[in-house]
Design a protein around this motif. Sequence first.
Motif, PDB file in Angstrom:
ATOM      1  N   PRO A  17      59.347 -12.195  27.965  1.00 42.99           N
ATOM      2  CA  PRO A  17      58.792 -12.639  28.688  1.00 42.99           C
ATOM      3  C   PRO A  17      57.441 -11.796  29.022  1.00 42.99           C
ATOM      4  O   PRO A  17      57.021 -10.824  28.254  1.00 42.99           O
ATOM      5  CB  PRO A  17      59.677 -12.045  30.146  1.00 42.99           C
ATOM      6  N   ASP A  18      56.553 -12.464  29.842  1.00 41.59           N
ATOM      7  CA  ASP A  18      55.251 -11.793  30.084  1.00 41.59           C
ATOM      8  C   ASP A  18      55.385 -10.240  30.775  1.00 41.59           C
ATOM      9  O   ASP A  18      56.185 -10.261  31.394  1.00 41.59           O
ATOM     10  CB  ASP A  18      54.277 -12.686  30.990  1.00 41.59           C
ATOM     11  N   GLY A  19      54.589  -9.353  30.279  1.00 37.95           N
ATOM     12  CA  GLY A  19      54.710  -8.108  30.844  1.00 37.95           C
ATOM     13  C   GLY A  19      55.687  -7.311  30.199  1.00 37.95           C
ATOM     14  O   GLY A  19      56.119  -6.249  30.828  1.00 37.95           O
ATOM     15  N   ALA A  20      56.516  -7.787  29.207  1.00 35.22           N
ATOM     16  CA  ALA A  20      57.776  -7.023  28.788  1.00 35.22           C
ATOM     17  C   ALA A  20      57.309  -5.862  28.194  1.00 35.22           C
ATOM     18  O   ALA A  20      56.216  -5.557  27.610  1.00 35.22           O
ATOM     19  CB  ALA A  20      58.612  -7.944  27.667  1.00 35.22           C
ATOM     20  N   HIS A  21      58.145  -4.787  28.322  1.00 34.60           N
ATOM     21  CA  HIS A  21      58.121  -3.418  27.763  1.00 34.60           C
ATOM     22  C   HIS A  21      58.712  -3.104  26.224  1.00 34.60           C
ATOM     23  O   HIS A  21      59.900  -3.716  26.413  1.00 34.60           O
ATOM     24  CB  HIS A  21      58.735  -2.395  28.711  1.00 34.60           C
ATOM     25  N   LEU A  22      57.785  -3.569  25.277  1.00 35.11           N
ATOM     26  CA  LEU A  22      58.431  -4.138  23.971  1.00 35.11           C
ATOM     27  C   LEU A  22      58.499  -2.866  23.204  1.00 35.11           C
ATOM     28  O   LEU A  22      57.344  -2.164  23.159  1.00 35.11           O
ATOM     29  CB  LEU A  22      57.501  -5.317  23.602  1.00 35.11           C
ATOM     30  N   ALA A  23      59.273  -2.605  22.355  1.00 34.92           N
ATOM     31  CA  ALA A  23      59.168  -1.577  21.123  1.00 34.92           C
ATOM     32  C   ALA A  23      59.430  -2.072  19.901  1.00 34.92           C
ATOM     33  O   ALA A  23      60.142  -2.914  19.603  1.00 34.92           O
ATOM     34  CB  ALA A  23      60.625  -0.674  21.594  1.00 34.92           C
ATOM     35  N   LYS A  45      52.044 -12.733  27.125  1.00 39.21           N
ATOM     36  CA  LYS A  45      50.802 -11.952  27.630  1.00 39.21           C
ATOM     37  C   LYS A  45      51.288 -10.537  28.338  1.00 39.21           C
ATOM     38  O   LYS A  45      52.494 -10.406  28.662  1.00 39.21           O
ATOM     39  CB  LYS A  45      50.066 -12.549  28.773  1.00 39.21           C
ATOM     40  N   ASP A  46      50.289  -9.713  28.308  1.00 38.89           N
ATOM     41  CA  ASP A  46      50.457  -8.493  28.950  1.00 38.89           C
ATOM     42  C   ASP A  46      51.596  -7.479  28.418  1.00 38.89           C
ATOM     43  O   ASP A  46      52.101  -6.897  29.483  1.00 38.89           O
ATOM     44  CB  ASP A  46      50.652  -9.020  30.747  1.00 38.89           C
ATOM     45  N   LEU A  47      51.850  -7.554  27.372  1.00 38.73           N
ATOM     46  CA  LEU A  47      52.839  -6.750  26.696  1.00 38.73           C
ATOM     47  C   LEU A  47      52.395  -5.305  27.067  1.00 38.73           C
ATOM     48  O   LEU A  47      51.449  -4.735  26.917  1.00 38.73           O
ATOM     49  CB  LEU A  47      53.007  -7.105  25.302  1.00 38.73           C
ATOM     50  N   VAL A  68      48.314  -7.774  24.681  1.00 33.16           N
ATOM     51  CA  VAL A  68      48.749  -6.353  24.847  1.00 33.16           C
ATOM     52  C   VAL A  68      48.033  -5.835  26.133  1.00 33.16           C
ATOM     53  O   VAL A  68      46.725  -5.785  26.094  1.00 33.16           O
ATOM     54  CB  VAL A  68      48.840  -5.489  23.680  1.00 33.16           C
ATOM     55  N   SER A  69      48.617  -5.005  26.929  1.00 29.40           N
ATOM     56  CA  SER A  69      47.953  -4.376  28.171  1.00 29.40           C
ATOM     57  C   SER A  69      48.113  -2.891  28.008  1.00 29.40           C
ATOM     58  O   SER A  69      47.015  -2.240  28.302  1.00 29.40           O
ATOM     59  CB  SER A  69      48.343  -4.881  29.581  1.00 29.40           C
ATOM     60  N   SER A  70      49.144  -2.350  27.285  1.00 25.50           N
ATOM     61  CA  SER A  70      49.164  -0.930  27.017  1.00 25.50           C
ATOM     62  C   SER A  70      49.976  -0.665  25.902  1.00 25.50           C
ATOM     63  O   SER A  70      50.868  -1.493  25.552  1.00 25.50           O
ATOM     64  CB  SER A  70      49.738  -0.283  28.391  1.00 25.50           C
ATOM     65  N   ILE A  96      42.624  -2.060  26.569  1.00 24.15           N
ATOM     66  CA  ILE A  96      44.181  -1.611  26.769  1.00 24.15           C
ATOM     67  C   ILE A  96      44.243  -0.325  27.151  1.00 24.15           C
ATOM     68  O   ILE A  96      43.065   0.427  26.935  1.00 24.15           O
ATOM     69  CB  ILE A  96      44.768  -1.965  25.487  1.00 24.15           C
ATOM     70  N   SER A  97      45.232   0.110  27.984  1.00 23.42           N
ATOM     71  CA  SER A  97      45.440   1.381  28.214  1.00 23.42           C
ATOM     72  C   SER A  97      46.261   1.920  27.126  1.00 23.42           C
ATOM     73  O   SER A  97      47.208   1.590  26.833  1.00 23.42           O
ATOM     74  CB  SER A  97      45.943   1.757  29.649  1.00 23.42           C
TER      75      SER A  97
END
Lengths: 278, 244
Positions: A17-23, A45-47, A68-70, A96-97
């Motif tokens: 999903p959008d915003g997922a914390h992905l490894a 978006k906003d991974l 990617v957001s961070s 990105i942060s």
Amino acid sequence: MTIEFCDSVEQLMAKVPDGAHLAFAKDLAGAPMAAVRALIRAGTKDLRIVTVPTSGWPVELLVGAGVVSSVETSGISLGEYGGAPRFNAAIKQGAISIKDATCPAIYAALQAGEKGIPFIPLRGVIGSDVQAYRDDWKVIDNPFAEGGGDPVLLLPAIRPEIAVFHARRADRNGNVYVGIQRELTVLAHAAQETLVTVEEIVDGDLMASEESAAAMLPGVYVSAVAEAPRGAWPLGFLDMYTEDEAHLAEYAALARSDEGFASYLLREVHVAGELESA
Amino acid sequence: MASPCLPEELLIATLARLLEGCRTIAVGVSSPIPGSAALLAKEQSRTPVHVDVLESFGGNSFTEGSVELFDRAAQGRVDAFFLGGGQIDGAANINLVGVGDYPATKVRWPGSFGSAYLYFMVPRVILFREEHTRRVFVPNVDFISAPGVSGEEIYRPGGPHAMVTGLGRFSFDKARARFRLESVHPGYTLTDIAENTGFDFDHDDVPAETPEPDAATLAAIRGPVAEEIAKSYPKFAERVFPAA
């Protein structure tokens, strides 16, 4: 627990999903490049990405594509092809942060995630700017030190929402052969869900013999699998295929400019993707 | 008649001498010269030496992933490791992150990797950076990936032991947090080094010259070391040891 077998990498990556914390694991352990391209095409978006403990091409492409957001990482590099131009440009622009880490801190935090404990101590790191910029890390005195003192770093556990990697093979129970790439086991143990692309799905139970069972990630950790032959291309994969040097060199040249990267993305991800997913 | 010693061969031999007495040596990624030095040290040691080259299939003995390197280091099982830096300052602080104000650095490098940990844990960390310019050897690094020295209260069995560059070899005094120039590579002078270093360092009035490898050492570098390093760094081996 049932494991889903997806008909395509597109279907597999639609689970993110959008915003997922992905490894992602380090590139040499099996970079899921087909999955990365599918993720970009999906428009997710906003991974928020964490790398175990480093990455290169997956993060470079995703950051370049603007999804990617961070990024939390110990290092992002394209290896012999130099620095990661899109990642570096995004840092410079503040697009990105970034959470700079150090390799053993990411491993240790994942190990805490594996164990279901809230934090884990680690030696070293104190007094570095890596530590100074991490508001989420703490330093305490070792409670067991005789006479007090002995500052030690504490790291909160990492439990990524979704881990994605590429592996050699899976059986029809979703048991995944990871061989000596043991970072993948730690990653999958810590992650809440794991999505895997494999070179091949095979008949038979890979957990049945002691010899192969030792090299397996049991399906209990795996949410979904998709077959993706040459799924690490244009990178090489273990002893199965070597990297596509001409392609990677061309990328490194194109990605120096915004226009060059945009043309690469259009040609190799979007247009080529219609063929890849056909 | 053997061909003359190449700059890379001088560096390999110089680094290998710094590894004398080590039983276990680990080498990080993108490090063909330190990797060759570790293999040379192993080749020339009369006692067994164990070398682990990271991220190379068959080049290391890790079966639990590279987390094992860090765990071994914390237990004192790794005697020597190499670190570099985009910037290195006179107190041996190293910067692998970037130039300018963090986090939006104007130049971004890959990141700190394991440096913030291994610099604390490994007794003999050897700093290696071929480029010896004021761009690299700065008065103060812009980001401390790993500090050269720590206060007494910090658990730190490891730290900087020596530094080798394209121009010379330095030792490091932890008590004074200061480098000392030990030798200048053939063809260069103390003035060359001072002009290209952004910090003060100790030195003799007339520093020694870095000795070139003897015939037996050169033969070892061009023979077994070249053959072995080619497995991890084929492009490097092709360029430096075309005859091997």
